[in-house]
Design a protein around this motif. Structure first.
Motif, PDB file in Angstrom:
ATOM      1  N   ASP A  70      -8.037   3.703   3.460  1.00 31.67           N
ATOM      2  CA  ASP A  70      -6.346   2.851   3.422  1.00 31.67           C
ATOM      3  C   ASP A  70      -6.902   1.894   4.536  1.00 31.67           C
ATOM      4  OD1 ASP A  70      -3.623   1.193   3.779  1.00 31.67           O
ATOM      5  OD2 ASP A  70      -3.182   3.700   4.832  1.00 31.67           O
ATOM      6  N   TYR A  92      -5.764  -2.389   8.302  1.00 33.06           N
ATOM      7  CA  TYR A  92      -6.282  -3.285   9.289  1.00 33.06           C
ATOM      8  C   TYR A  92      -7.662  -3.696   9.644  1.00 33.06           C
ATOM      9  CZ  TYR A  92      -1.304  -0.879  11.223  1.00 33.06           C
ATOM     10  OH  TYR A  92      -0.243  -0.496  10.962  1.00 33.06           O
ATOM     11  N   SER A 128       0.879  -1.333  -0.147  1.00 31.53           N
ATOM     12  CA  SER A 128       0.300  -0.297   0.064  1.00 31.53           C
ATOM     13  C   SER A 128       0.630   1.176  -0.015  1.00 31.53           C
ATOM     14  CB  SER A 128      -1.170   0.123   0.961  1.00 31.53           C
ATOM     15  OG  SER A 128      -1.777  -1.178   1.528  1.00 31.53           O
ATOM     16  N   SER A 148      -4.138  -3.914   2.222  1.00 31.04           N
ATOM     17  CA  SER A 148      -2.604  -4.871   2.115  1.00 31.04           C
ATOM     18  C   SER A 148      -2.636  -6.965   2.651  1.00 31.04           C
ATOM     19  CB  SER A 148      -1.738  -4.237   2.809  1.00 31.04           C
ATOM     20  OG  SER A 148      -0.277  -4.534   3.101  1.00 31.04           O
ATOM     21  N   SER A 179       0.092  -6.990   4.099  1.00 35.91           N
ATOM     22  CA  SER A 179       0.914  -7.051   5.161  1.00 35.91           C
ATOM     23  C   SER A 179       0.613  -7.628   6.468  1.00 35.91           C
ATOM     24  CB  SER A 179       1.648  -5.544   4.939  1.00 35.91           C
ATOM     25  OG  SER A 179       2.186  -5.882   3.765  1.00 35.91           O
ATOM     26  N   LYS A 180       0.136  -6.985   7.354  1.00 34.72           N
ATOM     27  CA  LYS A 180      -1.087  -6.943   8.860  1.00 34.72           C
ATOM     28  C   LYS A 180      -1.901  -7.923   8.826  1.00 34.72           C
ATOM     29  CE  LYS A 180       1.991  -3.480   8.976  1.00 34.72           C
ATOM     30  NZ  LYS A 180       1.206  -2.010   8.373  1.00 34.72           N
ATOM     31  N   ASN A 203      -4.072   3.803  12.145  1.00 32.50           N
ATOM     32  CA  ASN A 203      -3.056   3.910  12.966  1.00 32.50           C
ATOM     33  C   ASN A 203      -2.439   4.920  12.779  1.00 32.50           C
ATOM     34  OD1 ASN A 203      -0.090   3.955  13.121  1.00 32.50           O
ATOM     35  ND2 ASN A 203       0.443   2.797  10.980  1.00 32.50           N
ATOM     36  N   ARG A 215       5.952  -7.601   0.138  1.00 27.39           N
ATOM     37  CA  ARG A 215       5.330  -6.239  -0.781  1.00 27.39           C
ATOM     38  C   ARG A 215       3.751  -6.868  -1.648  1.00 27.39           C
ATOM     39  NH1 ARG A 215       5.186  -4.011   2.381  1.00 27.39           N
ATOM     40  NH2 ARG A 215       5.341  -2.110   1.481  1.00 27.39           N
TER      41      ARG A 215
END
Ligand SMILES: *Cc1c(COP(=O)(O)O)cnc(C)c1O
Length: 385
Positions: free
Chosen positions: A204, A207, A101, A235, A237-238, A176, A246
């Motif tokens: 975004d 989370y 992201s 994303s 990612s989390k 965040n 990535r």
């Protein structure tokens, strides 16, 4: 050699002083515990790693990836949006693969913001909402976030002269660094506001999967009319402990996705296709890793909340994200309190002010540290106060 003014315009890196102190301490053999960074400490689920191991042996994956993402990845993203949120997006025109992201956010600026134009940025938030603008010659308007407004960025107070030159607005809930969550009414007001002022609304949603006590975070795209004005970023990612891989995607308004894809196709050459294959497994495979991850973070959250209560530091119990957002004691600033904790307890916490002006007066404690280290860090902070 002369660097661009843009580099000089970037804000000073607030962690520079913290990093310097940390290195000096470590050189003396002092054990420093960092609660500063939000980077999952547990590994990527095994079935995803297995999918990657297989994908990396496929010679087709060794060539340039598809610019917007493989058809299979865009399909998986669209299917995930439907299964998770009941949101329908077209995998061909309303879905775009991202190299995380963060990359996506930075490249939204050349697609939407010309030099001298504004972006409406959360008063404290992910730094690239602000620095991405600076690197594109854009201007930031910070939307105030306060405990009183539930850390829901106040776009309605934006001055008319700023709005006249504004092109884009970022929101991010679960948030965040504040760990605030949004209400459907707030999203509806943001959508109406973006429509009224002809802004691209970017949500975004990094989370959405990290939530506690039965809370399920929504997609902005669930709200009526959202797709007319908005895109959302998700994303891996989390949610799937994939920060190092990535891989992320954008979904939503097709005109926005097209402009976004145009910029990206001129700059990068897409996500390694093997990584996309692994992400497909993450998005469409078993989801029980998320349940386990949330149980882990919830336990750590409770541990930290209890300790903060004993210390006398004030923080709201988060319903989501991997962060605790705590007020610093009176007579401290974010930076001076973070410095005291590092100097005296050898623990790193993130000064709230490093996320923007609304973050002053707070610190962010990340839950991505193994339990024993987290307990020790809290014990050390307790002993210094
Ligand atoms: C961690 C995080 C992301 C994820 O970024 P990637 O580049 O996908 O790793 C995005 N937004 C926010 C607010 C985050 O905290």
């Amino acid at each position: 050699m002369r660097t661009a003014q843009r580099i000089a315009n970037l804000p000073p890196y607030l962690f520079a002083e913290i990093d310097r102190k940390k290195e000096a301490k470590q050189a003396q053999g002092i054990d420093v515990i960092s609660l500063g960074i939000g980077d999952p400490d547990t590994p990527t689920p095994e079935h995803i790693v297995d999918a990657m191991a297989k994908a990396i042996r496929n010679p087709k994956n060794h060539q340039y990836p598809s610019y917007p993402g493989s058809k299979a990845y865009r399909h998986a993203a669209a299917t995930w949006m439907m299964n998770r949120f009941g949101v329908k997006v077209d995998p061909d025109t309303e879905t775009l693969a991202l190299i995380g992201s963060k990359e996506g956010i930075a490249h939204l600026f050349p697609a939407f913001v010309d030099p001298g134009e504004y972006t409406l940025v959360p008063g404290c938030g992910y730094p690239v909402y602000h620095t991405g603008g600076i690197l594109s010659g854009g201007l930031t308007h910070w939307m105030p976030m306060t405990a009183e407004n539930g850390f829901l960025a106040d776009f309605e107070s934006t001055p008319a002269d700023v709005l006249a030159r504004a092109k884009m607005m970022f929101l991010s809930y679960p948030n965040n660094p504040t760990s605030a969550i949004a209400t459907p009414e707030y999203f509806d007001r943001a959508i109406a506001f973006a429509r009224e002022h002809d802004l691209l609304l970017v949500h975004d949603n990094a989370y959405s999967e990290i939530a506690f006590d039965g809370y399920r975070a929504p997609s902005l795209l669930e709200r009526p009319g959202a797709k007319d004005v908005a895109i959302e970023l998700f994303s891996c990612s989390k949610a799937y402990n994939m920060t190092g891989w990535r891989v992320a995607f954008a979904v939503g308004n097709p005109e926005a996705i097209k402009a976004f894809a145009t910029v990206k196709s001129n700059i990068d050459s897409g996500v390694f296709t093997a990584v996309q294959d692994a992400a497909i497994e993450a998005l469409t495979g078993p989801q029980d890793s998320i349940v386990a991850l949330n149980a882990l973070y919830q336990r750590r959250r409770d541990l930290v909340m209890e300790a903060l209560d004993t210390i006398g530091l004030e923080a709201a119990t988060p319903k989501a994200t991997i962060y605790i957002w705590a007020r610093v004691p009176k007579s401290f600033t974010s930076a001076s309190f973070a410095a005291k904790v590092l100097d005296e307890a050898n623990v790193i916490v993130a000064p709230g002010s490093s996320y923007g002006p609304s973050g002053e007066g707070y610190i962010r404690i990340s839950l991505t540290t193994p339990d024993a280290r987290l307990e020790e860090a809290i014990e050390r902070i307790k002993n210094t106060l």
